[in-house]
Design a protein around this motif. Sequence first.
Motif, PDB file in Angstrom:
ATOM      1  N   ARG A 318       0.821  -1.209   0.000  1.00 36.53           N
ATOM      2  CA  ARG A 318       0.000   0.000   0.000  1.00 36.53           C
ATOM      3  C   ARG A 318       0.855   1.258   0.000  1.00 36.53           C
ATOM      4  O   ARG A 318       0.523   2.265  -0.627  1.00 36.53           O
ATOM      5  CB  ARG A 318      -0.919  -0.002   1.231  1.00 36.53           C
ATOM      6  CG  ARG A 318      -1.888   1.179   1.266  1.00 36.53           C
ATOM      7  CD  ARG A 318      -2.752   1.147   2.505  1.00 36.53           C
ATOM      8  NE  ARG A 318      -1.957   1.389   3.707  1.00 36.53           N
ATOM      9  CZ  ARG A 318      -2.486   1.559   4.930  1.00 36.53           C
ATOM     10  NH1 ARG A 318      -3.792   1.469   5.097  1.00 36.53           N
ATOM     11  NH2 ARG A 318      -1.715   1.777   5.969  1.00 36.53           N
ATOM     12  N   MET A 373      -5.518  -1.130  -7.417  1.00 34.91           N
ATOM     13  CA  MET A 373      -6.482  -0.633  -6.429  1.00 34.91           C
ATOM     14  C   MET A 373      -7.814  -1.363  -6.527  1.00 34.91           C
ATOM     15  O   MET A 373      -8.406  -1.741  -5.506  1.00 34.91           O
ATOM     16  CB  MET A 373      -6.681   0.877  -6.630  1.00 34.91           C
ATOM     17  CG  MET A 373      -5.482   1.707  -6.237  1.00 34.91           C
ATOM     18  SD  MET A 373      -5.726   3.452  -6.630  1.00 34.91           S
ATOM     19  CE  MET A 373      -4.140   4.104  -6.129  1.00 34.91           C
ATOM     20  N   ARG A 376      -7.420  -4.799  -5.056  1.00 31.52           N
ATOM     21  CA  ARG A 376      -7.369  -4.771  -3.591  1.00 31.52           C
ATOM     22  C   ARG A 376      -8.754  -4.521  -2.992  1.00 31.52           C
ATOM     23  O   ARG A 376      -9.116  -5.115  -1.975  1.00 31.52           O
ATOM     24  CB  ARG A 376      -6.388  -3.690  -3.117  1.00 31.52           C
ATOM     25  CG  ARG A 376      -4.926  -4.023  -3.379  1.00 31.52           C
ATOM     26  CD  ARG A 376      -4.030  -2.855  -3.002  1.00 31.52           C
ATOM     27  NE  ARG A 376      -4.056  -2.608  -1.567  1.00 31.52           N
ATOM     28  CZ  ARG A 376      -3.226  -3.179  -0.707  1.00 31.52           C
ATOM     29  NH1 ARG A 376      -2.314  -4.042  -1.120  1.00 31.52           N
ATOM     30  NH2 ARG A 376      -3.299  -2.897   0.577  1.00 31.52           N
ATOM     31  N   ILE A 377      -9.540  -3.634  -3.617  1.00 25.84           N
ATOM     32  CA  ILE A 377     -10.885  -3.374  -3.108  1.00 25.84           C
ATOM     33  C   ILE A 377     -11.758  -4.617  -3.249  1.00 25.84           C
ATOM     34  O   ILE A 377     -12.536  -4.964  -2.346  1.00 25.84           O
ATOM     35  CB  ILE A 377     -11.506  -2.164  -3.847  1.00 25.84           C
ATOM     36  CG1 ILE A 377     -10.783  -0.869  -3.446  1.00 25.84           C
ATOM     37  CG2 ILE A 377     -12.998  -2.049  -3.541  1.00 25.84           C
ATOM     38  CD1 ILE A 377     -11.231   0.347  -4.211  1.00 25.84           C
ATOM     39  N   LYS A 386      -8.719   3.706   0.369  1.00 28.96           N
ATOM     40  CA  LYS A 386      -8.765   3.059  -0.942  1.00 28.96           C
ATOM     41  C   LYS A 386      -9.684   3.808  -1.895  1.00 28.96           C
ATOM     42  O   LYS A 386      -9.349   4.012  -3.070  1.00 28.96           O
ATOM     43  CB  LYS A 386      -9.229   1.607  -0.792  1.00 28.96           C
ATOM     44  CG  LYS A 386      -8.252   0.706  -0.071  1.00 28.96           C
ATOM     45  CD  LYS A 386      -8.858  -0.675   0.136  1.00 28.96           C
ATOM     46  CE  LYS A 386      -7.970  -1.551   1.003  1.00 28.96           C
ATOM     47  NZ  LYS A 386      -8.609  -2.844   1.314  1.00 28.96           N
TER      48      LYS A 386
END
Length: 449
Positions: A318, A373, A376-377, A386
């Motif tokens: 991150r 991103m 990851r979400i 995020k």
Amino acid sequence: MAGDARLEAQIDQWRGYVRRRRAISAADVEEMEDHLRAQVDDLAATGLDDDEAFLVAVKRMGNLDDVSREFAREHSERLWKQLVLVPEPPVAAGAARWRELAVVLALAVGAGLAVKVGILAFDEEVTLMRNVGLLVLPFLAGYFAWKRRVTSRVAAAVLAPAVLLAVVINVYPFAPGGSTELLAVIHAPVVLWTLLGVVYMGGRWRSDAGRMDFVRFTGELVVYMALLALGGGVLVGLTFGIFGMVGVDLEPILEDWIMPLCVPGALVVAAWLVEAKKSVVENIAPVLTKVFTPLTIVMLLSVLPVLLGAGGLVDVDRGLLILMDAILVLVLCLLLYSISARDSLAPPGFFDVLQLVLVGAALAVDGVMLTAMLTRIAEFGASPNKVAALGLNLVLLAHLVRSGWLALRFLRGRSGFAAVERWQTRYLPAYGIWAAVVVVVFPPLFGFA
């Protein structure tokens, strides 16, 4: 048609200078422009070409000697010095400069004292950070409001959202150390800087030329702040060395007084220097952009394989994504500053190709980051950080895609550079709007966590 376009571009540049002068109200600009155009038409009828008619017409506008002089210094390659450089009235000009310096120093001291009072008033450091923009930027806005003779209507239009922002960031029940509070700290200055732009332009936020002037001012302000920081750092270091040799520790004074007072004051002084010494920095700006554009391209092309080779997109650190976001924002700033420093009348050249490569490299990096991103979400769920990062990257993506398309059309001769400039200036409010959404909407949306 080409001559008409060149004449209009010259009048746009002249209009931008006139509107930045404190001695000339915004209400008079249109009347003065009509007078200028009439003079140009009369001179063109005598056989002069558009360039000659324009230069002579400005020369004849006696009430604009100060404006013409500054314009001449900045456009010396177009023979302004020979046509409009007139003797400066020393007494009146000197008195005006001293009066402006007094106003600047008073506002600089006020900004420093406001931060010092804020340090004493706010118990928690994060509370001070939420309010630091509200403590400093009003003094900078006050300088431009005085210099531009901002109307009460414009002042009210800027003050209302600023007050709303102050209420929001101080009333919202942020969870201690929560993500939404940190996001508010980061994004509130962006909202305030957008409002400052309205004051800087004297309320002409719809003006493309005015917005580009503000972009140019922002870039030049960074240059001057860096120079002041370097000079101040050397001076403080030498002073500390001398006092340290005799056993006097100045560190408490540095933390309690020098930093709180000098850093905010330096911002106001730097803004004044940008206004007073435009020709100096604007000679540096093209050099800076030509040096850092190729270096930034090399950096982006170097980090792209690092991102792609960092393993699964879900496993990308991150911190790396946050760092890449910061790099993309810097790339955008470099792009805007490069465009603001470019002669809009010049034909396409090698540097324009480099800018297109820069945009392409930034788009490639942004695409990888967006994929990471979203992955990851989908894997771990949404969070304030995020969603804020995703939104910023989408705003950047739209900006870069359109910028690249217009730059390509310009290089192929299918449109002028003015289209590239207009897109940059007209898209700028999107960043202020997104920052306002993060500050105002995100905290209640995510339970102030």
